[in-house]
Design an enzyme around this catalytic site. Sequence first.
Site, PDB file in Angstrom:
ATOM      1  N   TYR A  61       0.798  -1.231   0.000  1.00  0.00           N
ATOM      2  CA  TYR A  61       0.000   0.000   0.000  1.00  0.00           C
ATOM      3  C   TYR A  61       0.830   1.280   0.000  1.00  0.00           C
ATOM      4  O   TYR A  61       0.267   2.369  -0.060  1.00  0.00           O
ATOM      5  CB  TYR A  61      -0.945   0.002   1.206  1.00  0.00           C
ATOM      6  CG  TYR A  61      -1.888  -1.174   1.194  1.00  0.00           C
ATOM      7  CD1 TYR A  61      -2.973  -1.210   0.324  1.00  0.00           C
ATOM      8  CD2 TYR A  61      -1.684  -2.264   2.022  1.00  0.00           C
ATOM      9  CE1 TYR A  61      -3.842  -2.289   0.302  1.00  0.00           C
ATOM     10  CE2 TYR A  61      -2.546  -3.352   2.013  1.00  0.00           C
ATOM     11  CZ  TYR A  61      -3.619  -3.357   1.146  1.00  0.00           C
ATOM     12  OH  TYR A  61      -4.467  -4.436   1.127  1.00  0.00           O
ATOM     13  N   HIS A  82      -4.799   6.214  -0.985  1.00  0.00           N
ATOM     14  CA  HIS A  82      -5.436   5.996   0.318  1.00  0.00           C
ATOM     15  C   HIS A  82      -4.454   6.194   1.463  1.00  0.00           C
ATOM     16  O   HIS A  82      -4.864   6.367   2.611  1.00  0.00           O
ATOM     17  CB  HIS A  82      -6.009   4.575   0.352  1.00  0.00           C
ATOM     18  CG  HIS A  82      -7.343   4.455   1.005  1.00  0.00           C
ATOM     19  ND1 HIS A  82      -8.220   5.498   1.198  1.00  0.00           N
ATOM     20  CD2 HIS A  82      -7.974   3.361   1.515  1.00  0.00           C
ATOM     21  CE1 HIS A  82      -9.317   5.052   1.792  1.00  0.00           C
ATOM     22  NE2 HIS A  82      -9.193   3.760   2.000  1.00  0.00           N
ATOM     23  N   PHE A 139      -5.225  -1.380   9.503  1.00  0.00           N
ATOM     24  CA  PHE A 139      -5.862  -1.180   8.207  1.00  0.00           C
ATOM     25  C   PHE A 139      -6.919  -0.097   8.374  1.00  0.00           C
ATOM     26  O   PHE A 139      -7.478   0.107   9.448  1.00  0.00           O
ATOM     27  CB  PHE A 139      -6.438  -2.465   7.588  1.00  0.00           C
ATOM     28  CG  PHE A 139      -5.350  -3.379   7.091  1.00  0.00           C
ATOM     29  CD1 PHE A 139      -4.796  -3.200   5.839  1.00  0.00           C
ATOM     30  CD2 PHE A 139      -4.849  -4.376   7.900  1.00  0.00           C
ATOM     31  CE1 PHE A 139      -3.770  -4.010   5.383  1.00  0.00           C
ATOM     32  CE2 PHE A 139      -3.816  -5.198   7.466  1.00  0.00           C
ATOM     33  CZ  PHE A 139      -3.280  -5.015   6.206  1.00  0.00           C
ATOM     34  N   ASN A 157     -10.024   0.528   7.668  1.00  0.00           N
ATOM     35  CA  ASN A 157     -11.399   0.343   8.149  1.00  0.00           C
ATOM     36  C   ASN A 157     -11.516   0.132   9.649  1.00  0.00           C
ATOM     37  O   ASN A 157     -12.623   0.167  10.182  1.00  0.00           O
ATOM     38  CB  ASN A 157     -12.054  -0.842   7.424  1.00  0.00           C
ATOM     39  CG  ASN A 157     -12.177  -0.593   5.937  1.00  0.00           C
ATOM     40  OD1 ASN A 157     -11.855   0.476   5.428  1.00  0.00           O
ATOM     41  ND2 ASN A 157     -12.638  -1.597   5.227  1.00  0.00           N
ATOM     42  N   ASN A 205     -14.256   5.107   5.268  1.00  0.00           N
ATOM     43  CA  ASN A 205     -14.346   4.042   6.261  1.00  0.00           C
ATOM     44  C   ASN A 205     -13.419   4.228   7.465  1.00  0.00           C
ATOM     45  O   ASN A 205     -13.736   3.786   8.567  1.00  0.00           O
ATOM     46  CB  ASN A 205     -14.112   2.679   5.613  1.00  0.00           C
ATOM     47  CG  ASN A 205     -15.285   2.276   4.746  1.00  0.00           C
ATOM     48  OD1 ASN A 205     -16.428   2.644   5.010  1.00  0.00           O
ATOM     49  ND2 ASN A 205     -15.011   1.524   3.698  1.00  0.00           N
TER      50      ASN A 205
END
Length: 188
Positions: free
Chosen positions: A14, A19, A64, A66, A112
């Site tokens: 990532y 994001h 993460f 969320n 989220n």
Amino acid sequence: MYIVAGLGNPGGKYEGTRHNIGFISLDYLAAYFKVKLNKLKFKAVYGEGSIAGEKVLFAKPQTFMNLSGESLREMIQFYKIPADHLIVIYDDVSLETGRIRIRPKGSDGGHNGIKSIIYQLRTDVFPRIKLGIGSPPPEWDMADWVLGTFSDEEVKALSVSVEKLPDIISEIIAEGTASAMNHYNGKG
């Protein structure tokens, strides 16, 4: 005492994605304020520093995106920090790439990570700094867009915004969120 949290997803897969602009921003802030992100607790990588005479924890939740709220709730409870002393930096697809929007509170706006924080803290009253990553072209899926990497043009636009973050964070802590909103909202 304050917490400045950058939201993102852990792991090499990532790194550098849209994001993860929160993680990218937090790394920049830690370097700017000479803070070592060398502690691992509360499901976060974090370090301690000082801004405008206040002790500040610089945190990157490792849960993460969320589940970001789990990490930040643990940190807030342990240090007994009021929710309105949590400053969250994250990506926003509804803003043009590089645009900044500061808010003292509000809904999750479909994000989220923010949804998790609101749920875990049971309040939406905490300052947030949204960094625009632009919306996906019509042919793109939203998940593919936010997990995609930045173009050279996007990097240039976002660099200008990220470089303003030390001043924005300092102003929020010293003068309040409303002052920072007046000076920086819409900029980029």
